[in-house]
Write a protein that holds these residues in place. Structure first.
Motif, PDB file in Angstrom:
ATOM      1  N   PRO A 169     -20.649  22.028  -1.253  1.00 51.85           N
ATOM      2  CA  PRO A 169     -21.573  22.505  -0.009  1.00 51.85           C
ATOM      3  C   PRO A 169     -21.031  20.897   0.298  1.00 51.85           C
ATOM      4  O   PRO A 169     -21.701  19.802  -0.099  1.00 51.85           O
ATOM      5  N   GLU A 170     -21.071  21.112   1.883  1.00 52.61           N
ATOM      6  CA  GLU A 170     -20.592  20.112   2.597  1.00 52.61           C
ATOM      7  C   GLU A 170     -21.662  19.314   3.568  1.00 52.61           C
ATOM      8  O   GLU A 170     -22.552  21.217   4.099  1.00 52.61           O
ATOM      9  N   PHE A 171     -22.644  18.188   3.843  1.00 46.06           N
ATOM     10  CA  PHE A 171     -23.492  18.115   4.726  1.00 46.06           C
ATOM     11  C   PHE A 171     -23.427  17.963   6.159  1.00 46.06           C
ATOM     12  O   PHE A 171     -22.259  17.835   6.524  1.00 46.06           O
ATOM     13  N   LEU A 172     -24.661  19.130   7.175  1.00 49.25           N
ATOM     14  CA  LEU A 172     -24.506  18.913   8.231  1.00 49.25           C
ATOM     15  C   LEU A 172     -25.860  18.405   8.737  1.00 49.25           C
ATOM     16  O   LEU A 172     -24.630  17.621  10.206  1.00 49.25           O
ATOM     17  N   THR A 173     -26.352  18.669   8.728  1.00 52.49           N
ATOM     18  CA  THR A 173     -27.483  17.377   9.250  1.00 52.49           C
ATOM     19  C   THR A 173     -28.974  17.859   8.316  1.00 52.49           C
ATOM     20  O   THR A 173     -29.235  17.887   7.532  1.00 52.49           O
ATOM     21  N   GLN A 190     -22.489  27.696  18.870  1.00 44.60           N
ATOM     22  CA  GLN A 190     -21.805  29.020  19.629  1.00 44.60           C
ATOM     23  C   GLN A 190     -20.511  28.641  19.801  1.00 44.60           C
ATOM     24  O   GLN A 190     -19.527  28.126  18.791  1.00 44.60           O
ATOM     25  N   ARG A 191     -20.491  30.231  20.346  1.00 51.97           N
ATOM     26  CA  ARG A 191     -18.828  30.469  20.153  1.00 51.97           C
ATOM     27  C   ARG A 191     -17.813  30.338  19.224  1.00 51.97           C
ATOM     28  O   ARG A 191     -17.051  29.641  19.327  1.00 51.97           O
ATOM     29  N   THR A 192     -18.380  30.864  18.661  1.00 55.98           N
ATOM     30  CA  THR A 192     -17.941  31.001  16.915  1.00 55.98           C
ATOM     31  C   THR A 192     -16.146  30.901  16.773  1.00 55.98           C
ATOM     32  O   THR A 192     -15.035  31.771  17.370  1.00 55.98           O
ATOM     33  N   GLN A 193     -15.536  30.044  15.712  1.00 54.78           N
ATOM     34  CA  GLN A 193     -14.611  30.569  15.510  1.00 54.78           C
ATOM     35  C   GLN A 193     -13.957  30.839  14.531  1.00 54.78           C
ATOM     36  O   GLN A 193     -15.049  30.806  13.333  1.00 54.78           O
ATOM     37  N   GLN A 194     -12.839  31.269  13.844  1.00 61.64           N
ATOM     38  CA  GLN A 194     -12.779  31.563  13.192  1.00 61.64           C
ATOM     39  C   GLN A 194     -12.904  30.470  11.511  1.00 61.64           C
ATOM     40  O   GLN A 194     -13.162  30.741  10.370  1.00 61.64           O
ATOM     41  N   GLU A 195     -12.814  29.219  11.545  1.00 55.89           N
ATOM     42  CA  GLU A 195     -12.632  28.131  10.943  1.00 55.89           C
ATOM     43  C   GLU A 195     -14.244  28.154  10.238  1.00 55.89           C
ATOM     44  O   GLU A 195     -15.166  27.514  10.227  1.00 55.89           O
ATOM     45  N   ASP A 196     -14.929  28.944  11.220  1.00 63.41           N
ATOM     46  CA  ASP A 196     -16.377  28.558  10.637  1.00 63.41           C
ATOM     47  C   ASP A 196     -17.320  29.238  10.122  1.00 63.41           C
ATOM     48  O   ASP A 196     -18.500  29.326   9.209  1.00 63.41           O
ATOM     49  N   SER A 197     -16.218  30.230   9.667  1.00 61.79           N
ATOM     50  CA  SER A 197     -16.282  31.439   8.438  1.00 61.79           C
ATOM     51  C   SER A 197     -16.991  30.728   7.258  1.00 61.79           C
ATOM     52  O   SER A 197     -16.003  30.074   6.965  1.00 61.79           O
ATOM     53  N   LYS A 252     -27.639  13.869  11.813  1.00 63.81           N
ATOM     54  CA  LYS A 252     -26.432  15.455  12.322  1.00 63.81           C
ATOM     55  C   LYS A 252     -25.503  14.549  12.226  1.00 63.81           C
ATOM     56  O   LYS A 252     -24.335  15.370  12.253  1.00 63.81           O
ATOM     57  N   SER A 253     -24.989  13.757  11.743  1.00 64.51           N
ATOM     58  CA  SER A 253     -23.681  13.719  11.325  1.00 64.51           C
ATOM     59  C   SER A 253     -22.218  13.745  10.919  1.00 64.51           C
ATOM     60  O   SER A 253     -21.040  14.592  10.824  1.00 64.51           O
ATOM     61  N   GLY A 254     -23.122  15.688  10.167  1.00 63.45           N
ATOM     62  CA  GLY A 254     -22.171  16.292   9.416  1.00 63.45           C
ATOM     63  C   GLY A 254     -21.705  17.457  10.494  1.00 63.45           C
ATOM     64  O   GLY A 254     -21.040  18.193   9.894  1.00 63.45           O
ATOM     65  N   LEU A 255     -22.712  17.620  11.477  1.00 63.32           N
ATOM     66  CA  LEU A 255     -21.856  18.719  12.645  1.00 63.32           C
ATOM     67  C   LEU A 255     -20.765  18.269  12.926  1.00 63.32           C
ATOM     68  O   LEU A 255     -21.153  17.702  13.560  1.00 63.32           O
ATOM     69  N   PRO A 256     -19.798  19.630  12.565  1.00 67.05           N
ATOM     70  CA  PRO A 256     -18.522  19.634  13.244  1.00 67.05           C
ATOM     71  C   PRO A 256     -18.167  19.624  14.310  1.00 67.05           C
ATOM     72  O   PRO A 256     -16.994  18.325  15.002  1.00 67.05           O
TER      73      PRO A 256
END
Lengths: 114, 109
Positions: A43-47, A80-87, A57-61
């Protein structure tokens, strides 16, 4: 008692769609964390929230990712506006207080963007 | 940069044997370490933790060893059972929690 719950468990989105992922932390837990887990990775930290305050919120890509916890309990991660790399699998965790306490994880939401 | 990592990506053991899963960390400021177990389709499950003022901590069938000199963490599972088959992550906690990539433990009957 009930653990951390997340919904939906699975989400399929078309590229460009917006998605909202929900997390219900353990009752009474002050801290809430979101992580992103790619296949075969840790797992990678998001927020991170403490009550309703988003302290990190430093991990939000990207700015397409947004998280909120308006009443200090349930949290929503919006993409928002999901991309394939968000999978990925999006994991939520909660802890009694702070980042130096044990974090308890939910089952995750598996997001597939086509 | 600072990172948490694992020496081996896979580990296969015979049922009843002891398992040892290793983890290296590089952030000398880390003072809290956790081992998680993750089964397929589930979130990580807390196993055991250790703070930097200790070098050993025992739980039920599990022991975590911390060697701060060489920045090494290990998880020992005694009498490994088929139900122990999973991916094991170490994590270090400073300002946020950082996970390693994980080790997949397979227990052969």
């Amino acid at each position: 008692g009930a653990g951390v719950s997340q919904s939906p468990r699975y989400k399929v989105a078309k590229r460009g769609q917006d998605v909202a992922l929900r997390c219900d932390p353990i009752s009474g837990h002050v801290s809430l964390f979101w992580y992103q887990q790619a296949l075969g990775q840790g797992p990678e930290f998001l927020t991170y929230f403490q009550n309703e305050a988003q302290l990190d919120k430093s991990g939000l890509p990207s700015d397409r990712f947004f998280a909120e916890r308006p009443e200090g309990s349930v949290s929503t991660l919006k993409i928002q506006r999901t991309q394939q790399e968000d999978s990925a699998v999006y994991l939520c965790a909660s802890s009694l207080a702070g980042t130096q306490e044990t974090q308890y994880f939910g089952p995750g939401t598996r997001l597939l963007v086509l | 940069g600072e990172s948490v990592g694992l020496h081996l990506p896979t580990l296969s053991v015979q049922e009843g044997d002891n398992s040892i899963i290793n983890c290296a960390y590089s952030n000398s400021a880390s003072d809290y370490f956790i081992w998680y177990k993750q089964e397929s389709g589930k979130g990580p499950q807390f196993i055991i933790d250790i703070r930097s003022n200790m070098d050993k901590r025992q739980g039920q069938r599990v022991t975590v060893l911390l060697n701060k000199t060489v920045k090494h963490l290990s998880l020992q599972i005694a009498a490994t059972q088929p139900g122990d088959s999973a991916v094991y992550f170490c994590a270090e906690n400073t300002d946020d929690m950082r996970f390693g990539a994980g080790t997949r433990l397979t227990v052969k009957p």
